[in-house]
Design an enzyme around this catalytic site. Sequence first.
Site, PDB file in Angstrom:
ATOM      1  N   LYS A  13       0.828  -1.213   0.000  1.00  0.00           N
ATOM      2  CA  LYS A  13       0.000   0.000   0.000  1.00  0.00           C
ATOM      3  C   LYS A  13       0.861   1.262   0.000  1.00  0.00           C
ATOM      4  O   LYS A  13       0.616   2.186  -0.765  1.00  0.00           O
ATOM      5  CB  LYS A  13      -0.913   0.046   1.242  1.00  0.00           C
ATOM      6  CG  LYS A  13      -1.908  -1.077   1.343  1.00  0.00           C
ATOM      7  CD  LYS A  13      -2.878  -0.854   2.503  1.00  0.00           C
ATOM      8  CE  LYS A  13      -2.224  -0.832   3.862  1.00  0.00           C
ATOM      9  NZ  LYS A  13      -1.644  -2.112   4.286  1.00  0.00           N
ATOM     10  N   ARG A  88      -9.154   0.972   8.841  1.00  0.00           N
ATOM     11  CA  ARG A  88      -8.695  -0.396   9.084  1.00  0.00           C
ATOM     12  C   ARG A  88      -9.728  -1.204   9.854  1.00  0.00           C
ATOM     13  O   ARG A  88      -9.508  -2.374  10.127  1.00  0.00           O
ATOM     14  CB  ARG A  88      -7.425  -0.342   9.913  1.00  0.00           C
ATOM     15  CG  ARG A  88      -6.159  -0.810   9.169  1.00  0.00           C
ATOM     16  CD  ARG A  88      -5.027  -0.555  10.110  1.00  0.00           C
ATOM     17  NE  ARG A  88      -3.812  -1.238   9.854  1.00  0.00           N
ATOM     18  CZ  ARG A  88      -2.740  -0.671   9.282  1.00  0.00           C
ATOM     19  NH1 ARG A  88      -2.802   0.547   8.801  1.00  0.00           N
ATOM     20  NH2 ARG A  88      -1.628  -1.346   9.199  1.00  0.00           N
ATOM     21  N   ARG A 123      11.868  -6.008   4.191  1.00  0.00           N
ATOM     22  CA  ARG A 123      11.445  -4.605   4.140  1.00  0.00           C
ATOM     23  C   ARG A 123      12.384  -3.705   4.942  1.00  0.00           C
ATOM     24  O   ARG A 123      12.837  -4.056   6.028  1.00  0.00           O
ATOM     25  CB  ARG A 123      10.030  -4.491   4.694  1.00  0.00           C
ATOM     26  CG  ARG A 123       9.522  -3.071   4.695  1.00  0.00           C
ATOM     27  CD  ARG A 123       8.081  -3.004   4.423  1.00  0.00           C
ATOM     28  NE  ARG A 123       7.298  -3.255   5.618  1.00  0.00           N
ATOM     29  CZ  ARG A 123       5.997  -3.010   5.675  1.00  0.00           C
ATOM     30  NH1 ARG A 123       5.360  -2.568   4.620  1.00  0.00           N
ATOM     31  NH2 ARG A 123       5.337  -3.248   6.773  1.00  0.00           N
ATOM     32  N   ARG A 156      11.646  -2.314  10.552  1.00  0.00           N
ATOM     33  CA  ARG A 156      10.625  -1.885  11.507  1.00  0.00           C
ATOM     34  C   ARG A 156      10.474  -2.921  12.609  1.00  0.00           C
ATOM     35  O   ARG A 156      10.498  -4.110  12.345  1.00  0.00           O
ATOM     36  CB  ARG A 156       9.277  -1.763  10.792  1.00  0.00           C
ATOM     37  CG  ARG A 156       9.128  -0.494  10.035  1.00  0.00           C
ATOM     38  CD  ARG A 156       7.941  -0.515   9.121  1.00  0.00           C
ATOM     39  NE  ARG A 156       6.703  -0.977   9.756  1.00  0.00           N
ATOM     40  CZ  ARG A 156       5.504  -0.759   9.231  1.00  0.00           C
ATOM     41  NH1 ARG A 156       5.375  -0.096   8.115  1.00  0.00           N
ATOM     42  NH2 ARG A 156       4.422  -1.219   9.824  1.00  0.00           N
ATOM     43  N   ARG A 167      -0.135  -9.322  13.099  1.00  0.00           N
ATOM     44  CA  ARG A 167      -0.717  -8.263  12.255  1.00  0.00           C
ATOM     45  C   ARG A 167      -1.606  -8.858  11.166  1.00  0.00           C
ATOM     46  O   ARG A 167      -2.641  -8.284  10.814  1.00  0.00           O
ATOM     47  CB  ARG A 167       0.397  -7.409  11.649  1.00  0.00           C
ATOM     48  CG  ARG A 167       1.136  -6.612  12.714  1.00  0.00           C
ATOM     49  CD  ARG A 167       2.353  -5.936  12.162  1.00  0.00           C
ATOM     50  NE  ARG A 167       2.014  -4.837  11.286  1.00  0.00           N
ATOM     51  CZ  ARG A 167       2.820  -4.341  10.363  1.00  0.00           C
ATOM     52  NH1 ARG A 167       4.007  -4.855  10.186  1.00  0.00           N
ATOM     53  NH2 ARG A 167       2.442  -3.341   9.627  1.00  0.00           N
TER      54      ARG A 167
HETATM   55  P1  AMP Z   1       1.239   0.612   8.950  1.00  0.00           P
HETATM   56  O1  AMP Z   1       2.519   1.295   8.643  1.00  0.00           O
HETATM   57  O2  AMP Z   1       0.091   1.141   8.138  1.00  0.00           O
HETATM   58  O3  AMP Z   1       1.323  -0.877   8.887  1.00  0.00           O
HETATM   59  O4  AMP Z   1       0.890   0.994  10.473  1.00  0.00           O
HETATM   60  C1  AMP Z   1       1.733   0.666  11.539  1.00  0.00           C
HETATM   61  C2  AMP Z   1       0.929   0.472  12.809  1.00  0.00           C
HETATM   62  O5  AMP Z   1       0.239   1.681  13.129  1.00  0.00           O
HETATM   63  C3  AMP Z   1      -0.164  -0.593  12.713  1.00  0.00           C
HETATM   64  O6  AMP Z   1       0.316  -1.899  12.953  1.00  0.00           O
HETATM   65  C4  AMP Z   1      -1.122  -0.131  13.800  1.00  0.00           C
HETATM   66  O7  AMP Z   1      -0.639  -0.457  15.088  1.00  0.00           O
HETATM   67  C5  AMP Z   1      -1.055   1.385  13.668  1.00  0.00           C
HETATM   68  N1  AMP Z   1      -2.071   1.892  12.728  1.00  0.00           N
HETATM   69  C6  AMP Z   1      -1.871   2.480  11.516  1.00  0.00           C
HETATM   70  N2  AMP Z   1      -3.029   2.819  10.941  1.00  0.00           N
HETATM   71  C7  AMP Z   1      -4.006   2.440  11.793  1.00  0.00           C
HETATM   72  C8  AMP Z   1      -5.420   2.493  11.772  1.00  0.00           C
HETATM   73  N3  AMP Z   1      -6.085   3.033  10.738  1.00  0.00           N
HETATM   74  N4  AMP Z   1      -6.106   2.001  12.841  1.00  0.00           N
HETATM   75  C9  AMP Z   1      -5.460   1.481  13.901  1.00  0.00           C
HETATM   76  N5  AMP Z   1      -4.133   1.371  13.987  1.00  0.00           N
HETATM   77  C10 AMP Z   1      -3.402   1.850  12.945  1.00  0.00           C
END
Ligand code: AMP
Length: 210
Positions: A13, A88, A123, A156, A167
């Site tokens: 994404k 999400r 990654r 990360r 996740r």
């Molecule tokens: P990402 O980089 O999008 O995978 O986001 C990293 C982390 O941020 C996720 O594993 C969640 O803990 C948190 N996070 C990001 N976006 C959301 C969302 N829309 N709702 C809840 N938690 C989020």
Amino acid sequence: MKIILLGAPGAGKGTQAEVISTHYDIPQISTGNILKEAVRNETELGLKAKSFMDAGALVPDEVVIGIIKERLQKDDCAKGFILDGFPRTVPQAEALDKMGVTMDKVIDIEVSDSLIEGRMTGRRVCEKCSASYHIENNPSKKGELCDKCGGKLIVRKDDKPETVKERLKVYHELTEPLKAYYESKGILAEIPGEGTVEETSQLVFKALEA
Ligand code: AMP
């Protein structure tokens, strides 16, 4: 152009959002990146979010909904925007509807869990600007440093194998139902995301221009 990118963590994404953002000159809004910056800067938001993120869990809906509400009010969103990693959960999608935001297209990037697990280990992200790379599929031209800003590339914390499994579980339980949510609104486009970055981009643009 108001676009949502859906898909499991590691589906690509962030990478596709960067490509779309450049092409249409609209901002990429990534709740994940906003939260990570808050964690780095040790703000009140960051302190609230950190433990959820490190565990591979979702940050509470009201927190991320607040972030999006504020961000969408900025002037650069007037022409459109790409939401990367939001919504999400179904309550987050409902909150977006309640804000009066009508999305044009929801692109769901489909990748199998086993491929995702492999991708995550390769990654790397820039610790300064959060740009995302993969050591084999999308390497930085500067090796261990970011092409865009020269920052250091790191793994990360939540890309560790056990956290990735958690996740994915959270994705299937809480995020996947959004496909049906947007399908019923007639704006969902599902595309395969297992090819190269360029192949997936072509499919994304085809879906956006359909
Ligand atoms: P990402 O980089 O999008 O995978 O986001 C990293 C982390 O941020 C996720 O594993 C969640 O803990 C948190 N996070 C990001 N976006 C959301 C969302 N829309 N709702 C809840 N938690 C989020």
